[in-house]
Each structure stands twice: as C-alpha cells, then as structure tokens.
Design a protein around this motif. Structure first.
Motif, PDB file in Angstrom:
ATOM      1  N   ASP A 162      25.225  14.282 -27.249  1.00 56.52           N
ATOM      2  CA  ASP A 162      25.394  12.373 -26.836  1.00 56.52           C
ATOM      3  C   ASP A 162      24.881  11.949 -25.497  1.00 56.52           C
ATOM      4  OD1 ASP A 162      27.198  12.553 -24.602  1.00 56.52           O
ATOM      5  OD2 ASP A 162      29.030  13.510 -26.311  1.00 56.52           O
ATOM      6  N   GLY A 163      25.024  10.780 -25.663  1.00 56.55           N
ATOM      7  CA  GLY A 163      24.072  10.228 -24.492  1.00 56.55           C
ATOM      8  C   GLY A 163      22.442  10.115 -24.674  1.00 56.55           C
ATOM      9  N   SER A 164      22.189   9.830 -22.859  1.00 58.75           N
ATOM     10  CA  SER A 164      20.893  10.209 -23.142  1.00 58.75           C
ATOM     11  C   SER A 164      20.321   9.737 -21.962  1.00 58.75           C
ATOM     12  CB  SER A 164      20.386   8.284 -23.837  1.00 58.75           C
ATOM     13  OG  SER A 164      20.856   7.094 -23.160  1.00 58.75           O
ATOM     14  N   GLY A 165      19.443  10.449 -21.522  1.00 59.02           N
ATOM     15  CA  GLY A 165      18.940  10.673 -20.610  1.00 59.02           C
ATOM     16  C   GLY A 165      17.078  11.551 -20.146  1.00 59.02           C
ATOM     17  N   LYS A 166      16.700  11.852 -19.353  1.00 59.85           N
ATOM     18  CA  LYS A 166      15.478  12.828 -19.218  1.00 59.85           C
ATOM     19  C   LYS A 166      15.344  13.807 -18.737  1.00 59.85           C
ATOM     20  CE  LYS A 166      13.706  10.823 -15.323  1.00 59.85           C
ATOM     21  NZ  LYS A 166      12.101   9.622 -14.817  1.00 59.85           N
ATOM     22  N   LEU A 167      14.211  14.514 -19.172  1.00 60.10           N
ATOM     23  CA  LEU A 167      14.324  15.786 -18.329  1.00 60.10           C
ATOM     24  C   LEU A 167      13.132  16.030 -18.036  1.00 60.10           C
ATOM     25  CD1 LEU A 167      14.413  19.252 -19.091  1.00 60.10           C
ATOM     26  CD2 LEU A 167      13.423  19.175 -20.952  1.00 60.10           C
ATOM     27  N   SER A 168      12.829  16.418 -16.446  1.00 63.39           N
ATOM     28  CA  SER A 168      12.043  16.906 -15.681  1.00 63.39           C
ATOM     29  C   SER A 168      11.511  17.558 -15.917  1.00 63.39           C
ATOM     30  CB  SER A 168      11.864  15.561 -14.919  1.00 63.39           C
ATOM     31  OG  SER A 168      12.179  14.121 -15.241  1.00 63.39           O
ATOM     32  N   TRP A 169      10.287  18.036 -15.254  1.00 61.14           N
ATOM     33  CA  TRP A 169       9.765  19.326 -14.477  1.00 61.14           C
ATOM     34  C   TRP A 169       8.599  19.204 -13.559  1.00 61.14           C
ATOM     35  CZ3 TRP A 169       9.085  17.694 -19.721  1.00 61.14           C
ATOM     36  CH2 TRP A 169       8.201  17.306 -20.437  1.00 61.14           C
ATOM     37  N   GLU A 170       7.651  20.597 -13.521  1.00 56.33           N
ATOM     38  CA  GLU A 170       6.581  19.912 -12.452  1.00 56.33           C
ATOM     39  C   GLU A 170       5.500  19.733 -12.786  1.00 56.33           C
ATOM     40  OE1 GLU A 170       3.191  22.279 -10.028  1.00 56.33           O
ATOM     41  OE2 GLU A 170       4.615  23.721 -11.212  1.00 56.33           O
ATOM     42  N   ASP A 171       4.982  19.228 -14.201  1.00 53.45           N
ATOM     43  CA  ASP A 171       3.920  18.060 -14.554  1.00 53.45           C
ATOM     44  C   ASP A 171       4.286  17.056 -15.520  1.00 53.45           C
ATOM     45  OD1 ASP A 171       3.882  20.352 -15.822  1.00 53.45           O
ATOM     46  OD2 ASP A 171       1.660  20.860 -15.362  1.00 53.45           O
ATOM     47  N   GLY A 172       5.724  17.196 -16.161  1.00 58.68           N
ATOM     48  CA  GLY A 172       5.942  16.687 -16.952  1.00 58.68           C
ATOM     49  C   GLY A 172       7.277  15.438 -17.275  1.00 58.68           C
ATOM     50  N   GLU A 173       7.559  14.937 -18.028  1.00 59.72           N
ATOM     51  CA  GLU A 173       9.043  14.432 -18.260  1.00 59.72           C
ATOM     52  C   GLU A 173       8.852  14.234 -19.585  1.00 59.72           C
ATOM     53  OE1 GLU A 173       9.004  11.336 -15.518  1.00 59.72           O
ATOM     54  OE2 GLU A 173       9.292  10.185 -17.284  1.00 59.72           O
TER      55      GLU A 173
ATOM     56  N   SER B 291       9.454  30.935 -17.835  1.00 64.18           N
ATOM     57  CA  SER B 291       8.145  30.602 -17.058  1.00 64.18           C
ATOM     58  C   SER B 291       8.358  29.191 -16.599  1.00 64.18           C
ATOM     59  CB  SER B 291       6.993  31.370 -16.965  1.00 64.18           C
ATOM     60  OG  SER B 291       6.475  30.671 -17.952  1.00 64.18           O
ATOM     61  N   LEU B 292       9.093  28.741 -16.767  1.00 64.57           N
ATOM     62  CA  LEU B 292       8.997  27.005 -16.445  1.00 64.57           C
ATOM     63  C   LEU B 292       9.565  26.707 -15.000  1.00 64.57           C
ATOM     64  CD1 LEU B 292       8.845  24.100 -17.907  1.00 64.57           C
ATOM     65  CD2 LEU B 292      11.063  24.257 -18.096  1.00 64.57           C
ATOM     66  N   GLY B 293      10.833  27.781 -15.045  1.00 62.81           N
ATOM     67  CA  GLY B 293      10.809  27.445 -13.405  1.00 62.81           C
ATOM     68  C   GLY B 293      12.252  26.467 -13.061  1.00 62.81           C
ATOM     69  N   SER B 294      11.905  25.280 -12.166  1.00 63.05           N
ATOM     70  CA  SER B 294      12.594  24.054 -11.611  1.00 63.05           C
ATOM     71  C   SER B 294      12.252  23.131 -12.985  1.00 63.05           C
ATOM     72  CB  SER B 294      12.216  23.546 -10.230  1.00 63.05           C
ATOM     73  OG  SER B 294      12.646  24.363  -9.074  1.00 63.05           O
ATOM     74  N   TYR B 295      13.644  22.282 -13.128  1.00 62.83           N
ATOM     75  CA  TYR B 295      13.480  21.480 -14.253  1.00 62.83           C
ATOM     76  C   TYR B 295      15.052  20.737 -13.928  1.00 62.83           C
ATOM     77  CZ  TYR B 295      17.415  23.489 -16.977  1.00 62.83           C
ATOM     78  OH  TYR B 295      17.877  24.238 -17.923  1.00 62.83           O
ATOM     79  N   THR B 296      14.640  19.213 -13.866  1.00 59.55           N
ATOM     80  CA  THR B 296      16.008  18.348 -13.644  1.00 59.55           C
ATOM     81  C   THR B 296      16.531  17.426 -14.868  1.00 59.55           C
ATOM     82  OG1 THR B 296      14.636  17.430 -11.567  1.00 59.55           O
ATOM     83  CG2 THR B 296      16.443  16.334 -12.041  1.00 59.55           C
ATOM     84  N   LEU B 297      17.738  17.293 -14.861  1.00 57.26           N
ATOM     85  CA  LEU B 297      18.188  16.706 -15.987  1.00 57.26           C
ATOM     86  C   LEU B 297      18.829  15.310 -15.302  1.00 57.26           C
ATOM     87  CD1 LEU B 297      20.074  18.965 -17.737  1.00 57.26           C
ATOM     88  CD2 LEU B 297      18.214  18.067 -18.690  1.00 57.26           C
ATOM     89  N   ASP B 298      18.505  14.023 -15.717  1.00 52.51           N
ATOM     90  CA  ASP B 298      19.088  13.023 -15.049  1.00 52.51           C
ATOM     91  C   ASP B 298      19.387  11.718 -16.534  1.00 52.51           C
ATOM     92  OD1 ASP B 298      19.782  10.568 -13.223  1.00 52.51           O
ATOM     93  OD2 ASP B 298      17.864  10.460 -13.397  1.00 52.51           O
ATOM     94  N   GLY B 299      20.602  10.936 -16.811  1.00 48.61           N
ATOM     95  CA  GLY B 299      21.102  10.217 -16.961  1.00 48.61           C
ATOM     96  C   GLY B 299      22.527  10.269 -17.296  1.00 48.61           C
ATOM     97  N   LYS B 300      23.019   9.669 -18.704  1.00 42.64           N
ATOM     98  CA  LYS B 300      24.596  10.036 -18.601  1.00 42.64           C
ATOM     99  C   LYS B 300      24.075  10.781 -20.240  1.00 42.64           C
ATOM    100  CE  LYS B 300      25.195   7.610 -15.506  1.00 42.64           C
ATOM    101  NZ  LYS B 300      26.160   8.048 -13.795  1.00 42.64           N
TER     102      LYS B 300
END
Length: 320
Positions: A277-288, A302-311
C-alpha cells in the motif's frame, strides 16, 4: 550489462473463486473470474516476462540462463532448477477449496514438482472475512477421514477472522483455505501442487465438479502440527523489518517506509519486493522507479545499494 530491478508482466489465472479486484492495481485483466496474478515466477504453468530495460521481453527462465548467479545469487541459482519461488496476488471473491500441500519428500509428487510451503499477507479484507487455518485440537487422520465420509468436514476445521495486515505462515502439511472477501499477497515455493479435501460441492469453470484428492491429503497432513504461525502486524515500527515468516525456502519481512531507507542486496540471494500500500520510489546506483500498490520487483543479488523512499508498506523476501 549493469543489473537493475526487474518488473514482470503478470500471468493471470482464471479461478472459480476469482473476480475483478486485481484491476485496482492497474493490471489489464482478461475476461472472466481472475483469481491469481503470478507476478514473479518460472513454472511449467506460467513464466513471467520482464517489462522495461535491457532485458525487456525475456522470460524469467531466460534471465536465469543468461545471468545465473550474478542475478539470483549463489543460493538462488542452480543450473538445472527453475527459479525457487513463486509470487502471487490472490483475489478471493468466493471461498477457495479446503486444501493441503505436500512437502518435497512426498513420494506421489507429480514429476518435476516441488512441495509447497507458503505464506500469506492480507492486503485487504471485507468485514467478517475469515480463513480456514489448521485442524481443531485433537483431530487426527481417523477422525478427519470419518468426518469426510459423513459429510461434516467443516466441523473439524479451525476458522480464523482476518483483517488487513494479518500474516500467516503455512508450511506444507497445513490444512487451509482462503475465504471470500480477502485480497492476499502470497510468497511460496515454486510449486503448483494442491490436494483438495473439500470444494463445497460446487462446479468448476467447466461446469463439472473439481477433482478432490482425499487420500493424498490425508497422507500429507501434519496432524501433530506443521509449525504454522500467524501474526498481526499493524504495529510494525517504521523503517525497520518485522519478520513474518522464516522457512527453509524463504524469509519474508514487512517494512513500513516513512523516510528514506538505505538498504543493500546480498551476493548470495536475490531480493523480492512487493508493494502492499501507499506509494514511493525505489532508487539504485543509476536509476529509479516510482512504486505503486501491487507492484513486485526482483532485485538482482549483484544490485548492491538501493533506497526506498515515500509512505508505503513493503514485503521483502529472500533466501535463507
């Protein structure tokens, strides 16, 4: 090529108990009562294909052949085995059959099939919704067989009320059934083997009674307890993982994203994200990618670091 999060075109399955609720996720449903969206899977009965990026149009099986352990991890890749998990969204407009799944060691498994341990996360539930979850105390094989013969199997089954946010772990050998009015995310072994104990004497999609598998069911039920567990999760702490299921086949956790959350994949296993539920964004080294409910992503090992943001609420699954 650089690894990137993979999204797939779901495989839709018509079921006698299905409906049209999966349209709320923006899926283009074929006509009929659609009960299941296989969102990530590689099975003889359905293989999902990548949507977007360099691998657009490839089946999950072809991704495995081309990128092996780099994408699936040392635990997730085997040269002679399909992808180990199957991810589904289920729309239950009517009760599912009362059923049980075998484990990997049942001698009558169909050729090439695995057992089936699974877990459910309830995305939504109508008031009064329930499921069948296990046998009542004291019911053994003899008592259950007698109840089936006498047409009173429901007297032997445990009913549980459900609401959104409830989580159920269903190891092989657990008698269970989703019931009308629930929408569920399911993480399971890559198997399509189900033994039906009871189906309410209703016709299937072809107008004929659906096959029952009473003897196989009685053989594989874990009468002394399968290790099934349930959890209410609506008090989950933000930006922290709450473990829902820990099986030999997968670990599934719930995360409530409230602020940017820096995470990383592990080289030994892929990661699967299901947006509840909700919405947000998935970001990684060279994309989102923008995220919306019902979306499922396979993050390469092998993706490595990523970020989740939003609610939003997210399920994370990976191999133990």
């Amino acid at each position: 090529m650089k690894p990137y999060p993979l999204k797939f075109q779901p495989e839709m399955k018509e079921r006698v108990w299905g409906g049209r609720a999966l349209e709320q996720f923006g899926f283009d449903l074929p006509e009929g009562r659609i009960g299941e969206a296989w969102t990530i899977g590689d099975h003889a009965n359905g293989t999902t294909r990548v949507v977007g990026g360099e691998l657009d149009g490839l089946g999950l099986n072809e991704v495995r052949e081309q990128h092996g352990a780099e994408f699936f991890g040392s635990k997730g890749y085997s040269q002679d085995a399909r992808f180990p998990l199957l991810i589904k969204l289920l729309d239950c407009q009517d009760d599912l059959s009362v059923q049980v799944h075998p484990n990997d060691h049942y001698e009558k498994l169909p050729a090439g099939e695995l057992g089936k341990t699974e877990m459910w996360y309830v995305l939504s539930a109508k008031p009064g919704a329930k499921i069948i979850y296990g046998l009542k105390d004291g019911v053994g094989r003899e008592e259950l067989a007698k109840a089936i013969d006498e047409g009173r199997i429901m007297d032997s089954l445990q009913e549980v009320s459900v609401e959104a946010g409830d989580s159920f772990y269903i190891p092989a050998g657990t008698v269970h059934a989703l019931c009308a009015g629930v929408l569920v995310a399911e993480i399971q072994q890559n198997s399509d083997t189900t033994y039906r104990l009871y189906d309410y004497n209703r016709p299937g999609l072809d107008g004929k009674p659906r096959e029952l598998h009473v003897e196989d069911s009685l053989n594989v039920i874990a009468y002394e307890g399968s290790g099934a567990t349930r959890l209410k999760t609506n008090n989950a702490e933000p930006n922290a993982w709450l473990e829902l299921a820990h099986s030999p086949y997968f670990i599934t956790e719930k995360g409530v994203v409230a602020k940017p959350w820096s995470l990383s994949t592990s080289p030994d296993t892929f990661t699967i994200l299901v947006i509840c539920d909700g919405s947000g964004k998935l970001s990684w080294e060279d994309g989102e990618a923008e995220l919306a409910p019902g979306e499922c992503y396979l993050l390469p090992a092998s993706l490595g670091s990523y970020t989740l943001d939003g609610k939003m609420t997210v399920l994370r699954s990976y191999l133990p």
